[in-house]
Design a protein around this motif. Structure first.
Motif, PDB file in Angstrom:
ATOM      1  N   GLU A   1      37.864  45.888  53.551  1.00  0.00           N
ATOM      2  CA  GLU A   1      37.043  46.105  52.366  1.00  0.00           C
ATOM      3  C   GLU A   1      35.660  46.640  52.704  1.00  0.00           C
ATOM      4  O   GLU A   1      34.794  46.719  51.831  1.00  0.00           O
ATOM      5  CB  GLU A   1      36.891  44.787  51.597  1.00  0.00           C
TER       6      GLU A   1
ATOM      7  N   LYS B   1      33.905  49.318  50.556  1.00  0.00           N
ATOM      8  CA  LYS B   1      33.586  49.011  49.154  1.00  0.00           C
ATOM      9  C   LYS B   1      32.187  48.427  48.979  1.00  0.00           C
ATOM     10  O   LYS B   1      31.783  48.129  47.860  1.00  0.00           O
ATOM     11  CB  LYS B   1      34.619  48.028  48.595  1.00  0.00           C
TER      12      LYS B   1
ATOM     13  N   SER C   1      27.379  50.161  44.604  1.00  0.00           N
ATOM     14  CA  SER C   1      28.674  49.560  44.291  1.00  0.00           C
ATOM     15  C   SER C   1      28.452  48.206  43.623  1.00  0.00           C
ATOM     16  O   SER C   1      27.407  47.576  43.783  1.00  0.00           O
ATOM     17  CB  SER C   1      29.508  49.385  45.563  1.00  0.00           C
TER      18      SER C   1
ATOM     19  N   VAL D   1      31.056  40.973  42.789  1.00  0.00           N
ATOM     20  CA  VAL D   1      30.994  39.775  41.948  1.00  0.00           C
ATOM     21  C   VAL D   1      30.578  38.608  42.831  1.00  0.00           C
ATOM     22  O   VAL D   1      31.200  38.335  43.871  1.00  0.00           O
ATOM     23  CB  VAL D   1      32.348  39.491  41.283  1.00  0.00           C
TER      24      VAL D   1
ATOM     25  N   THR E   1      32.790  39.071  46.139  1.00  0.00           N
ATOM     26  CA  THR E   1      34.066  39.769  46.050  1.00  0.00           C
ATOM     27  C   THR E   1      33.815  41.222  45.682  1.00  0.00           C
ATOM     28  O   THR E   1      33.088  41.512  44.714  1.00  0.00           O
ATOM     29  CB  THR E   1      34.974  39.122  44.997  1.00  0.00           C
ATOM     30  N   SER E   2      34.401  42.128  46.423  1.00  0.00           N
ATOM     31  CA  SER E   2      34.198  43.556  46.159  1.00  0.00           C
ATOM     32  C   SER E   2      34.967  43.998  44.919  1.00  0.00           C
ATOM     33  O   SER E   2      35.940  43.351  44.511  1.00  0.00           O
ATOM     34  CB  SER E   2      34.642  44.385  47.366  1.00  0.00           C
ATOM     35  N   THR E   3      34.533  45.089  44.320  1.00  0.00           N
ATOM     36  CA  THR E   3      35.224  45.707  43.178  1.00  0.00           C
ATOM     37  C   THR E   3      35.350  47.206  43.451  1.00  0.00           C
ATOM     38  O   THR E   3      34.598  47.763  44.259  1.00  0.00           O
ATOM     39  CB  THR E   3      34.444  45.491  41.871  1.00  0.00           C
TER      40      THR E   3
ATOM     41  N   LEU F   1      35.788  45.238  33.790  1.00  0.00           N
ATOM     42  CA  LEU F   1      35.022  44.364  34.691  1.00  0.00           C
ATOM     43  C   LEU F   1      33.999  43.546  33.912  1.00  0.00           C
ATOM     44  O   LEU F   1      33.794  42.356  34.213  1.00  0.00           O
ATOM     45  CB  LEU F   1      34.316  45.211  35.756  1.00  0.00           C
TER      46      LEU F   1
ATOM     47  N   SER G   1      34.110  39.458  33.702  1.00  0.00           N
ATOM     48  CA  SER G   1      32.950  38.726  34.228  1.00  0.00           C
ATOM     49  C   SER G   1      32.268  37.924  33.133  1.00  0.00           C
ATOM     50  O   SER G   1      31.761  36.825  33.376  1.00  0.00           O
ATOM     51  CB  SER G   1      31.947  39.711  34.850  1.00  0.00           C
TER      52      SER G   1
ATOM     53  N   LEU H   1      27.488  39.509  38.109  1.00  0.00           N
ATOM     54  CA  LEU H   1      27.634  40.868  38.618  1.00  0.00           C
ATOM     55  C   LEU H   1      26.412  41.242  39.452  1.00  0.00           C
ATOM     56  O   LEU H   1      25.279  40.952  39.065  1.00  0.00           O
ATOM     57  CB  LEU H   1      27.798  41.860  37.465  1.00  0.00           C
TER      58      LEU H   1
END
Length: 352
Positions: free
Chosen positions: A27, A30, A35, A38, A52-54, A144, A148, A156
């Motif tokens: 990851e 990302k 970017s 979360v 946590t990546s998105t 997203l 969230s 975020l």
């Protein structure tokens, strides 16, 4: 192994700051500037947060198709080479063993070598971004945002800076026994296969990043939390209602303060205007009667008791008088009480 190396890097380079280690090599791409990630608290027993990546960037959740004009600056940060011993009995050692799957039979320590070489720092121009977001709104229909918003624990965040490698890098792990004069001492007959592990990853791999939290209002406007004191999240309806009531309270308080200030100044003016008039005895020379004008009369002669003057008798001191005028009326009353001097003349000049 990659996670252990990035944690060690952050601990030595950015411990106590905003820097967060990249948790997984898969990851790493990302966590680029602008970017979205979360941030979520693990549980009340663990003070640290999980990032946590998105697959989204800040532009993806904004209304409109206009690109974000904030630039990204880059510069060399340092040359990083690290060799360290990790005990198998510690949390970090157990994490490496589970992550790498190395054979630790007959070993009590792990040697970890991270060769990142020269790393560069890439960061967003914060001042430019802050100016731009004042005219942008959040798209609440974005998936997203909906997900969230439904979770009170999720916040975020926008990646504001990332630290990347500039060349192909290697990570190696070796299990062994601590020696007295050297880092590890191995016995051939007790050195089975599987004690060594190594990985090589490409250049321009992100190893650490930092974020700014987003605070999103009900109308779609949002703020970047540029300090650690300010917290991100979503404005709740009950919070907005409380804030509105608080603002209304302040408005009413300020209005009442201004009204009382005006009344106080008016009272001081009347006190100064009439202070000399009540110390002088009233004589008939003070009452001038002219044909065609309103006439000063003694109300006692018409069975009307003494009462407060309509001009100066309404303050803190109820100044009373027996004089008045039958040609004027107020609030359905067929006369008004007025001091002979000077209220009578002031009243009728104002009426003209």
């Amino acid at each position: 192994m990659f996670a252990a190396a990035t944690k060690s890097f952050v601990k030595q380079v950015g411990n106590g700051g905003r820097l967060v280690p990249v948790p997984s090599l898969s990851e790493a791409d990302k966590y680029q500037p602008l970017s979205l990630v979360v941030k979520k608290k693990r549980c009340f027993l663990f003070p640290r947060y999980k990032f946590t990546s998105t697959p989204f960037t800040l532009k993806d959740i904004l209304l409109g198709d206009r690109e974000i004009s904030a630039g990204i600056s880059s510069y060399q940060l340092l040359n990083y080479e690290d060799e360290s011993d990790v005990s198998l009995y510690g949390r970090r050692g157990n994490h490496i063993v589970n992550d790498v799957g190395i054979n630790v039979t007959g070993s009590d320590s792990i040697a970890v070598k991270a060769s990142f070489g020269i790393v560069t720092k890439h960061e967003v121009e914060v001042s430019t971004l802050l100016k731009e977001i004042t005219t942008r709104k959040i798209n609440f229909d974005h998936s997203l945002i909906r997900q969230s918003r439904s979770s009170r624990k999720a916040v975020l965040c926008v990646v504001m800076e990332s630290i990347r490698t500039t060349r192909q890098c290697s990570l190696s792990v070796h299990a062994g026994i601590r020696g007295e004069a050297m880092r590890f001492h191995f016995m051939d007959e007790q050195n089975p296969k599987g004690r060594d592990k190594a990985i090589v990853f490409p250049a321009h791999t992100t190893i650490a990043f930092s974020v700014f939290e987003l605070f999103i209002y009900l109308d779609g406007a949002f703020d970047l939390c540029v300090t650690s004191v300010s917290k991100g999240g979503f404005e709740r309806e009950e919070t907005a209602t409380f804030a509105l009531l608080y603002r209304l309270r302040n408005i009413l308080f300020e209005r009442n303060r201004r009204v009382m200030d005006v009344i106080s100044r008016s009272q001081l003016y009347l006190d100064d205007l009439f202070s000399d008039c009540y110390d002088k005895p009233l004589s008939m020379t003070d009452i001038s009667l002219k044909e065609g004008t309103h006439i000063r009369v003694n109300l006692l002669n018409h069975n009307i008791p003494k009462g407060p003057c309509i001009l100066c008798g309404m303050g803190n001191f109820k100044r009373e008088t027996v004089y008045g005028c039958f040609q004027c009326s107020v609030d359905g009353q067929k006369y008004v009480r007025l001091h002979a001097v000077p209220c009578f003349d002031i009243w009728h000049k104002r009426m003209k």
